[in-house]
Design a protein around this motif. Structure first.
Motif, mmCIF file in Angstrom:
data_model
loop_
_atom_site.group_PDB
_atom_site.id
_atom_site.type_symbol
_atom_site.label_atom_id
_atom_site.label_comp_id
_atom_site.label_asym_id
_atom_site.label_seq_id
_atom_site.Cartn_x
_atom_site.Cartn_y
_atom_site.Cartn_z
ATOM 1 N N ALA A 1 0.857 -1.185 0.000
ATOM 2 C CA ALA A 1 0.000 0.000 0.000
ATOM 3 C C ALA A 1 0.886 1.225 0.000
ATOM 4 O O ALA A 1 2.039 1.169 0.421
ATOM 5 N N GLY A 2 0.353 2.319 -0.453
ATOM 6 C CA GLY A 2 1.111 3.558 -0.433
ATOM 7 C C GLY A 2 0.721 4.450 -1.594
ATOM 8 O O GLY A 2 -0.120 4.091 -2.429
ATOM 9 N N THR A 3 1.327 5.593 -1.631
ATOM 10 C CA THR A 3 1.128 6.541 -2.724
ATOM 11 C C THR A 3 2.502 7.104 -3.082
ATOM 12 O O THR A 3 3.510 6.734 -2.475
ATOM 13 N N GLU A 4 2.537 7.999 -4.051
ATOM 14 C CA GLU A 4 3.801 8.612 -4.443
ATOM 15 C C GLU A 4 4.194 9.764 -3.525
ATOM 16 O O GLU A 4 5.250 10.378 -3.703
ATOM 17 N N TYR A 5 3.348 10.059 -2.527
ATOM 18 C CA TYR A 5 3.599 11.196 -1.647
ATOM 19 C C TYR A 5 4.305 10.758 -0.378
ATOM 20 O O TYR A 5 4.278 9.585 0.007
ATOM 21 N N SER A 6 4.943 11.702 0.296
ATOM 22 C CA SER A 6 5.685 11.385 1.510
ATOM 23 C C SER A 6 5.497 12.501 2.534
ATOM 24 O O SER A 6 4.975 13.572 2.226
ATOM 25 N N GLY A 7 5.943 12.209 3.759
ATOM 26 C CA GLY A 7 5.827 13.193 4.823
ATOM 27 C C GLY A 7 4.537 13.060 5.608
ATOM 28 O O GLY A 7 3.623 12.324 5.218
ATOM 29 N N PRO A 8 4.416 13.766 6.729
ATOM 30 C CA PRO A 8 3.236 13.660 7.594
ATOM 31 C C PRO A 8 1.927 13.997 6.886
ATOM 32 O O PRO A 8 0.893 13.392 7.181
ATOM 33 N N GLU A 9 1.959 14.967 5.963
ATOM 34 C CA GLU A 9 0.723 15.355 5.266
ATOM 35 C C GLU A 9 0.199 14.251 4.363
ATOM 36 O O GLU A 9 -0.970 14.264 3.967
ATOM 37 N N ALA A 10 1.064 13.296 4.012
ATOM 38 C CA ALA A 10 0.644 12.208 3.121
ATOM 39 C C ALA A 10 -0.160 11.134 3.850
ATOM 40 O O ALA A 10 -0.838 10.316 3.213
ATOM 41 N N ALA A 11 -0.099 11.121 5.173
ATOM 42 C CA ALA A 11 -0.793 10.094 5.955
ATOM 43 C C ALA A 11 -2.307 10.228 5.820
ATOM 44 O O ALA A 11 -2.854 11.322 5.932
ATOM 45 N N VAL A 12 -2.964 9.107 5.576
ATOM 46 C CA VAL A 12 -4.417 9.100 5.380
ATOM 47 C C VAL A 12 -5.032 7.931 6.151
ATOM 48 O O VAL A 12 -4.373 6.939 6.435
ATOM 49 N N THR A 13 -6.298 8.060 6.462
ATOM 50 C CA THR A 13 -7.019 6.935 7.064
ATOM 51 C C THR A 13 -7.412 5.945 5.973
ATOM 52 O O THR A 13 -7.548 6.309 4.809
ATOM 53 N N HIS A 14 -7.579 4.697 6.366
ATOM 54 C CA HIS A 14 -8.037 3.609 5.481
ATOM 55 C C HIS A 14 -7.073 3.320 4.338
ATOM 56 O O HIS A 14 -7.474 2.740 3.325
ATOM 57 N N LEU A 15 -5.807 3.713 4.465
ATOM 58 C CA LEU A 15 -4.837 3.401 3.415
ATOM 59 C C LEU A 15 -4.711 1.895 3.224
ATOM 60 O O LEU A 15 -4.499 1.419 2.107
ATOM 61 N N TYR A 16 -4.875 1.133 4.300
ATOM 62 C CA TYR A 16 -4.596 -0.300 4.266
ATOM 63 C C TYR A 16 -5.824 -1.168 4.021
ATOM 64 O O TYR A 16 -5.703 -2.390 3.915
#
Length: 282
Positions: A118-133
């Motif tokens: 799982a993941g996206t191309e973004y990084s850092g604290p602002e990239a954190a999202v709920t339900h990513l997994y």
């Protein structure tokens, strides 16, 4: 319940957000070499504050989400500090060297080697999202080396996050992930590099780039700080995949030079089978 997130970027921060929903009374603290990441994570509500050594000693759950080369040094140090009932989960995308380094550790039973696909191309604290997994695959290696009661705790968390569990040997994991993940990132980075070198006018790139280019080069926006260590740790497998990939590119070039468009069509038609394999993946 005390939870510590080591590495408060996309992966660690997304775990923190979901764990806060699962355990609203839990205290969630963070550790990160970048103090700005910690500060932003607190402001965003991802974590409650910074963890110190005394917090590690009292933690019930530690999530490790840092570059894979750093994990080889950090995970043993954390295991030395945790209590016997603490579960330590690593989330990195290479597993063989890390697990080898821990095989004789006195608290190996506290450690679970996991890799969420799982993941996206973004990084850092602002990239954190709920339900990513949610509805994502989680690969677990050497599960038999983790204490059974800690396994049960981990699997219950993963179940509540909506993850699909798959078990894999560490060598097999690193080899397969080199093909389906690491090579994809190299391809994306090098495509982006090629276009940037040839298309000097940024406006031309923006105006002419269609959805095909945008989706193919999306991964080139990923963090070099995360991906350079991955290529380093999985170097042999990545080199093998690159050799095969370059051979296929060279073959395609030869077909073009020979005006053999019938075979080009055949190659693409045969490769279309990937649609069947990937059906249903977002």
């Amino acid at each position: 319940m005390k939870i510590i997130i080591t590495g408060v970027g996309l992966i660690g921060g997304s775990f923190a957000r979901d764990l806060r929903n699962l355990f609203p009374q839990a205290g969630i603290l963070g550790m990160d070499l970048n103090p700005d990441h910690l500060e932003r994570s607190v402001k965003l509500g991802v974590i409650d504050g910074e963890a110190g050594p005394e917090d590690v000693a009292m933690a019930d759950l530690v999530i490790i989400a840092i570059p894979v080369d750093a994990a080889i040094k950090v995970v043993p140090e954390i295991l030395e500090k945790v209590k016997d009932e603490c579960l330590v989960i690593d989330t990195g995308s290479t597993k063989f060297r890390l697990c080898e380094s821990l095989k004789d550790h006195s608290k190996r039973r506290n450690f679970l080697a996991a890799h969420p696909i799982a993941g996206t191309e973004y990084s850092g604290p602002e990239a954190a999202v709920t339900h990513l997994y949610q509805n994502k695959t989680l690969i677990i290696c050497e599960v038999e080396k983790t204490a059974f009661k800690l396994q049960e705790r981990a699997f219950e968390i993963f179940r509540q996050l909506g993850m699909r569990i798959r078990y894999m040997d560490t060598r097999a994991h690193d080899k397969h992930i080199a093909y389906v993940s690491h090579l994809s990132h190299i391809s994306s980075f090098m495509l982006g590099k090629t276009v940037l070198e040839k298309e000097k006018n940024e406006r031309d790139i923006f105006d002419m780039a269609g959805s095909g280019f945008a989706s193919t080069v999306r991964l080139a926006k990923s963090s070099p700080a995360m991906w350079t260590p991955i290529f380093k740790e999985n170097r042999e497998n990545v080199l093998e995949t690159l050799t095969e990939y370059i051979a296929n590119l060279s073959h395609f070039q030869q077909l073009l030079e020979q005006n053999n468009f019938e075979e080009i069509y055949g190659e693409m038609e045969r490769t279309n089978y990937i649609k069947t394999i990937l059906k249903g993946i977002n």
